[in-house]
Design a protein around this motif. Structure first.
Motif, PDB file in Angstrom:
ATOM      1  N   GLY A   1      43.882 -54.402 -15.446  1.00  0.00           N
ATOM      2  CA  GLY A   1      43.260 -54.469 -14.130  1.00  0.00           C
ATOM      3  C   GLY A   1      43.471 -53.189 -13.343  1.00  0.00           C
ATOM      4  O   GLY A   1      43.713 -52.122 -13.905  1.00  0.00           O
ATOM      5  N   ALA A   2      43.364 -53.324 -12.028  1.00  0.00           N
ATOM      6  CA  ALA A   2      43.453 -52.170 -11.131  1.00  0.00           C
ATOM      7  C   ALA A   2      44.886 -51.659 -11.011  1.00  0.00           C
ATOM      8  O   ALA A   2      45.833 -52.441 -10.919  1.00  0.00           O
ATOM      9  N   TRP A   3      45.000 -50.350 -10.999  1.00  0.00           N
ATOM     10  CA  TRP A   3      46.258 -49.657 -10.774  1.00  0.00           C
ATOM     11  C   TRP A   3      46.040 -48.654  -9.645  1.00  0.00           C
ATOM     12  O   TRP A   3      44.932 -48.187  -9.419  1.00  0.00           O
ATOM     13  N   HIS A   4      47.117 -48.315  -8.959  1.00  0.00           N
ATOM     14  CA  HIS A   4      47.074 -47.324  -7.886  1.00  0.00           C
ATOM     15  C   HIS A   4      48.024 -46.185  -8.228  1.00  0.00           C
ATOM     16  O   HIS A   4      48.979 -46.362  -8.989  1.00  0.00           O
ATOM     17  N   VAL A   5      47.775 -45.043  -7.632  1.00  0.00           N
ATOM     18  CA  VAL A   5      48.685 -43.907  -7.761  1.00  0.00           C
ATOM     19  C   VAL A   5      49.271 -43.633  -6.387  1.00  0.00           C
ATOM     20  O   VAL A   5      48.544 -43.444  -5.414  1.00  0.00           O
ATOM     21  N   ALA A   6      50.597 -43.643  -6.326  1.00  0.00           N
ATOM     22  CA  ALA A   6      51.325 -43.317  -5.101  1.00  0.00           C
ATOM     23  C   ALA A   6      51.880 -41.904  -5.242  1.00  0.00           C
ATOM     24  O   ALA A   6      52.306 -41.506  -6.334  1.00  0.00           O
ATOM     25  N   VAL A   7      51.846 -41.154  -4.141  1.00  0.00           N
ATOM     26  CA  VAL A   7      52.371 -39.794  -4.153  1.00  0.00           C
ATOM     27  C   VAL A   7      53.224 -39.550  -2.909  1.00  0.00           C
ATOM     28  O   VAL A   7      52.939 -40.075  -1.841  1.00  0.00           O
ATOM     29  N   LEU A   8      54.255 -38.764  -3.095  1.00  0.00           N
ATOM     30  CA  LEU A   8      55.106 -38.321  -1.993  1.00  0.00           C
ATOM     31  C   LEU A   8      55.153 -36.805  -2.056  1.00  0.00           C
ATOM     32  O   LEU A   8      55.710 -36.230  -2.991  1.00  0.00           O
ATOM     33  N   ALA A   9      54.528 -36.171  -1.072  1.00  0.00           N
ATOM     34  CA  ALA A   9      54.536 -34.706  -1.001  1.00  0.00           C
ATOM     35  C   ALA A   9      55.615 -34.264  -0.026  1.00  0.00           C
ATOM     36  O   ALA A   9      55.772 -34.851   1.047  1.00  0.00           O
ATOM     37  N   THR A  10      56.328 -33.227  -0.403  1.00  0.00           N
ATOM     38  CA  THR A  10      57.329 -32.622   0.467  1.00  0.00           C
ATOM     39  C   THR A  10      56.962 -31.162   0.670  1.00  0.00           C
ATOM     40  O   THR A  10      56.762 -30.418  -0.298  1.00  0.00           O
ATOM     41  N   ALA A  11      56.864 -30.767   1.925  1.00  0.00           N
ATOM     42  CA  ALA A  11      56.564 -29.369   2.274  1.00  0.00           C
ATOM     43  C   ALA A  11      57.857 -28.567   2.288  1.00  0.00           C
ATOM     44  O   ALA A  11      58.960 -29.127   2.339  1.00  0.00           O
ATOM     45  N   LYS A  12      57.728 -27.271   2.257  1.00  0.00           N
ATOM     46  CA  LYS A  12      58.907 -26.395   2.279  1.00  0.00           C
ATOM     47  C   LYS A  12      59.700 -26.529   3.575  1.00  0.00           C
ATOM     48  O   LYS A  12      60.897 -26.271   3.590  1.00  0.00           O
ATOM     49  N   ASP A  13      59.051 -26.977   4.664  1.00  0.00           N
ATOM     50  CA  ASP A  13      59.769 -27.170   5.922  1.00  0.00           C
ATOM     51  C   ASP A  13      60.451 -28.541   5.994  1.00  0.00           C
ATOM     52  O   ASP A  13      61.059 -28.878   7.002  1.00  0.00           O
ATOM     53  N   GLY A  14      60.331 -29.340   4.925  1.00  0.00           N
ATOM     54  CA  GLY A  14      60.982 -30.642   4.869  1.00  0.00           C
ATOM     55  C   GLY A  14      60.111 -31.809   5.294  1.00  0.00           C
ATOM     56  O   GLY A  14      60.493 -32.966   5.108  1.00  0.00           O
ATOM     57  N   SER A  15      58.944 -31.557   5.865  1.00  0.00           N
ATOM     58  CA  SER A  15      58.068 -32.663   6.255  1.00  0.00           C
ATOM     59  C   SER A  15      57.500 -33.331   5.000  1.00  0.00           C
ATOM     60  O   SER A  15      57.360 -32.689   3.955  1.00  0.00           O
ATOM     61  N   THR A  16      57.222 -34.623   5.096  1.00  0.00           N
ATOM     62  CA  THR A  16      56.732 -35.372   3.944  1.00  0.00           C
ATOM     63  C   THR A  16      55.525 -36.223   4.309  1.00  0.00           C
ATOM     64  O   THR A  16      55.325 -36.567   5.475  1.00  0.00           O
ATOM     65  N   THR A  17      54.749 -36.552   3.291  1.00  0.00           N
ATOM     66  CA  THR A  17      53.650 -37.494   3.420  1.00  0.00           C
ATOM     67  C   THR A  17      53.682 -38.416   2.218  1.00  0.00           C
ATOM     68  O   THR A  17      53.731 -37.951   1.076  1.00  0.00           O
ATOM     69  N   LEU A  18      53.656 -39.713   2.489  1.00  0.00           N
ATOM     70  CA  LEU A  18      53.598 -40.730   1.439  1.00  0.00           C
ATOM     71  C   LEU A  18      52.244 -41.408   1.517  1.00  0.00           C
ATOM     72  O   LEU A  18      51.847 -41.886   2.577  1.00  0.00           O
ATOM     73  N   ASP A  19      51.529 -41.429   0.403  1.00  0.00           N
ATOM     74  CA  ASP A  19      50.270 -42.165   0.296  1.00  0.00           C
ATOM     75  C   ASP A  19      50.422 -43.087  -0.900  1.00  0.00           C
ATOM     76  O   ASP A  19      50.499 -42.617  -2.035  1.00  0.00           O
ATOM     77  N   THR A  20      50.489 -44.387  -0.647  1.00  0.00           N
ATOM     78  CA  THR A  20      50.743 -45.341  -1.730  1.00  0.00           C
ATOM     79  C   THR A  20      49.496 -45.691  -2.530  1.00  0.00           C
ATOM     80  O   THR A  20      49.610 -46.317  -3.577  1.00  0.00           O
TER      81      THR A  20
END
Length: 150
Positions: A123-142
């Motif tokens: 069935g359906a699967w998702h890809v989650a990603v966690l990006a970290t910038a060099k300044d330490g900020s992050t973004t999580l997209d599940t």
């Protein structure tokens, strides 16, 4: 040119210059962002392993430090209790290459054996990603992108 027009023009330049400086400062504070995210799943067949390939472009004003990637089935515990940045800490990383002054093109690839495919939920699967910038900020997209295991 009259003095009133000159003063108005000078005031306009100051206002526009201030707005531009604010826009640049604000852009520098933006967390990492994703674009052109794709996932391709190939099932094992004929005695050959399959694969999962994920790619995305990550933009961060300070540069991209890392990108963690996790594929997860829609019918799993993560559907009820969403992933967190802490959940992503120990997952595998993508390989990222510079693609501009503040953008990196990141690719993650893993082999899928026949045994892995047989035990994986269909069935359906998702890809989650966690990006970290060099300044330490992050973004999580599940659910940055998805694919189907058939």
């Amino acid at each position: 040119m009259s003095r009133r027009i000159a003063l108005s023009l000078a005031a306009g330049v100051v206002v526009l210059g201030g707005a531009g400086a604010f826009a640049l400062a604000y852009a520098g504070d933006q967390p990492p962002a994703f674009a052109h995210s794709t996932a391709r799943y190939t099932a094992p067949a004929g005695g050959r392993d399959g694969s999962l390939t994920f790619s995305t472009e990550v933009t961060a004003a300070s540069g991209v430090k890392s990108l963690k990637v996790l594929a997860w089935p829609e019918k799993s515990g993560f559907a009820k209790k969403p992933l967190t940045a802490a959940d992503m800490a120990e997952v595998e990383s993508a390989t990222c290459e510079p693609a501009g002054s503040d953008t990196a093109r990141c690719v993650y690839r893993t082999v899928v054996s026949a045994a892995d495919a047989a035990s994986a939920p269909h069935g359906a699967w998702h890809v989650a990603v966690l990006a970290t910038a060099k300044d330490g900020s992050t973004t999580l997209d599940t659910k940055v992108t998805g694919f189907t295991v058939g």
